[in-house]
Scaffold this motif. Structure first.
Motif, mmCIF file in Angstrom:
data_model
loop_
_atom_site.group_PDB
_atom_site.id
_atom_site.type_symbol
_atom_site.label_atom_id
_atom_site.label_comp_id
_atom_site.label_asym_id
_atom_site.label_seq_id
_atom_site.Cartn_x
_atom_site.Cartn_y
_atom_site.Cartn_z
ATOM 1 N N ARG A 19 1.157 4.180 -3.026
ATOM 2 C CA ARG A 19 0.882 5.597 -2.819
ATOM 3 C C ARG A 19 2.086 6.450 -3.225
ATOM 4 N NH1 ARG A 19 1.866 9.524 0.780
ATOM 5 N NH2 ARG A 19 0.252 11.143 1.045
ATOM 6 N N GLN A 33 -17.941 2.522 6.406
ATOM 7 C CA GLN A 33 -17.546 2.840 5.033
ATOM 8 C C GLN A 33 -17.611 1.601 4.139
ATOM 9 O OE1 GLN A 33 -13.948 5.422 4.626
ATOM 10 N NE2 GLN A 33 -13.898 5.362 6.855
ATOM 11 N N ARG A 76 -6.418 4.844 9.252
ATOM 12 C CA ARG A 76 -6.433 6.296 9.090
ATOM 13 C C ARG A 76 -5.629 6.757 7.883
ATOM 14 N NH1 ARG A 76 -5.118 7.617 15.387
ATOM 15 N NH2 ARG A 76 -7.254 7.955 16.137
ATOM 16 N N LYS A 77 -4.766 5.895 7.377
ATOM 17 C CA LYS A 77 -3.865 6.290 6.297
ATOM 18 C C LYS A 77 -4.616 6.491 4.980
ATOM 19 C CE LYS A 77 0.353 4.116 8.081
ATOM 20 N NZ LYS A 77 1.502 3.219 7.749
ATOM 21 N N ASP A 78 -3.968 7.213 4.085
ATOM 22 C CA ASP A 78 -4.551 7.454 2.759
ATOM 23 C C ASP A 78 -3.800 6.672 1.690
ATOM 24 O OD1 ASP A 78 -2.203 8.837 2.864
ATOM 25 O OD2 ASP A 78 -2.977 10.682 1.959
ATOM 26 N N ASN A 79 -3.368 5.460 2.052
ATOM 27 C CA ASN A 79 -2.586 4.648 1.112
ATOM 28 C C ASN A 79 -3.397 3.485 0.539
ATOM 29 O OD1 ASN A 79 -2.794 3.098 3.394
ATOM 30 N ND2 ASN A 79 -0.598 2.635 3.569
ATOM 31 N N LYS A 97 0.812 -1.217 0.000
ATOM 32 C CA LYS A 97 0.000 0.000 0.000
ATOM 33 C C LYS A 97 0.846 1.268 0.000
ATOM 34 C CE LYS A 97 -2.543 -1.119 3.627
ATOM 35 N NZ LYS A 97 -2.174 -2.539 3.892
ATOM 36 N N VAL A 151 -7.621 2.443 -1.299
ATOM 37 C CA VAL A 151 -8.885 2.923 -1.859
ATOM 38 C C VAL A 151 -9.968 1.894 -1.588
ATOM 39 C CG1 VAL A 151 -10.116 3.533 -3.972
ATOM 40 C CG2 VAL A 151 -7.739 4.270 -3.664
ATOM 41 N N ARG A 196 -1.276 8.457 -10.581
ATOM 42 C CA ARG A 196 -2.280 8.696 -9.529
ATOM 43 C C ARG A 196 -3.621 8.108 -9.933
ATOM 44 N NH1 ARG A 196 -2.626 9.222 -4.158
ATOM 45 N NH2 ARG A 196 -4.513 10.369 -3.562
#
Length: 228
Positions: A24, A109, A55-58, A20, A60, A34
């Motif tokens: 990213r 989610q 919590r990470k944004d790595n 992951k 989808v 991207r």
């Protein structure tokens, strides 16, 4: 030949070999990469080793997700999270307050964005509730495999949710969940005989008992001692 000259299919295949964080990092190099990172087709499997990683944004979330695993093997789970709320000290409660809602919010989610989920494994998630599990069963109707391990707040209500909403479930494991009882397991087996249901140690563990539930027992023992 430059990397971005590869077609989308080749780039997706390349990304599939990366973890992951690497995905990213690569996605931040240019707009085209991207877009590959954000392609839901890349994310059919997700594995997390700590609730904090949610919590990470790595990664989808999307309809392509089929396999989701959240495993937390930490001494904190046994020493803090798994203790009954009414027994925890203020310090322990403060520790839990920093992460106790992370998995539950993440599952919300999943319910909204991942209707094609096939497999869900939750291990060491001491703060998830029966309602979290039931919501997933209601929203992810294609779920076939459910494994709950060392989730101390899970009770027979989750098994009732399996009976009511787990139409496509083929296998359910509830291991080391101390508030699952033999009665609940037997009822689930009777209602869904085709389901492969296993429970390592769950029904053999000592369930939670609130202080007010122990009062009559204490009074009975006191009376016996007084009369002896």
């Amino acid at each position: 030949m430059h990397l971005i000259q590869l077609n989308r299919e080749c780039l997706l295949h390349l990304f599939s070999f990366l973890d992951k964080d690497s995905r990213r990092s690569l996605s931040l190099t240019c707009h085209q990469l991207r877009e590959v990172f954000l392609d839901p087709c890349l994310w059919n499997l997700l594995h997390f080793s700590s609730p904090c990683h949610l919590r990470k944004d790595n990664f989808v979330l999307g309809p392509s997700l089929r396999y989701l695993t959240i495993r937390w093997y930490s001494s904190m789970v046994l020493q803090v999270c798994n203790i009954e709320d009414w027994v925890k000290s203020s310090f322990q409660k403060d520790i839990c307050s920093k992460h106790e809602s992370l998995v539950s919010k993440f599952l919300v989610q999943v319910c909204h964005m991942c209707p094609n989920l096939l497999s869900l494994t939750l291990s060491g998630c001491g703060h998830i509730t029966d309602q979290d599990v039931i919501s997933v069963l209601q929203c992810c109707r294609k779920l076939r495999y459910l494994h709950l391990e060392n989730c101390v707040r899970i009770t027979n209500c989750s098994l009732e949710g399996v009976v009511a909403h787990g139409d496509n479930l083929e296998e359910v494991k509830v291991d080391f969940c101390r508030n699952i009882t033999q009665t609940g397991l037997q009822h689930c087996k009777e209602m869904k005989p085709a389901l492969q249901l296993t429970a390592e140690r769950s029904a053999d563990m000592i369930p939670d008992s609130k202080p007010e539930e122990r009062v009559p027992i204490r009074r009975t023992l006191q009376k016996l001692l007084q009369n002896s």
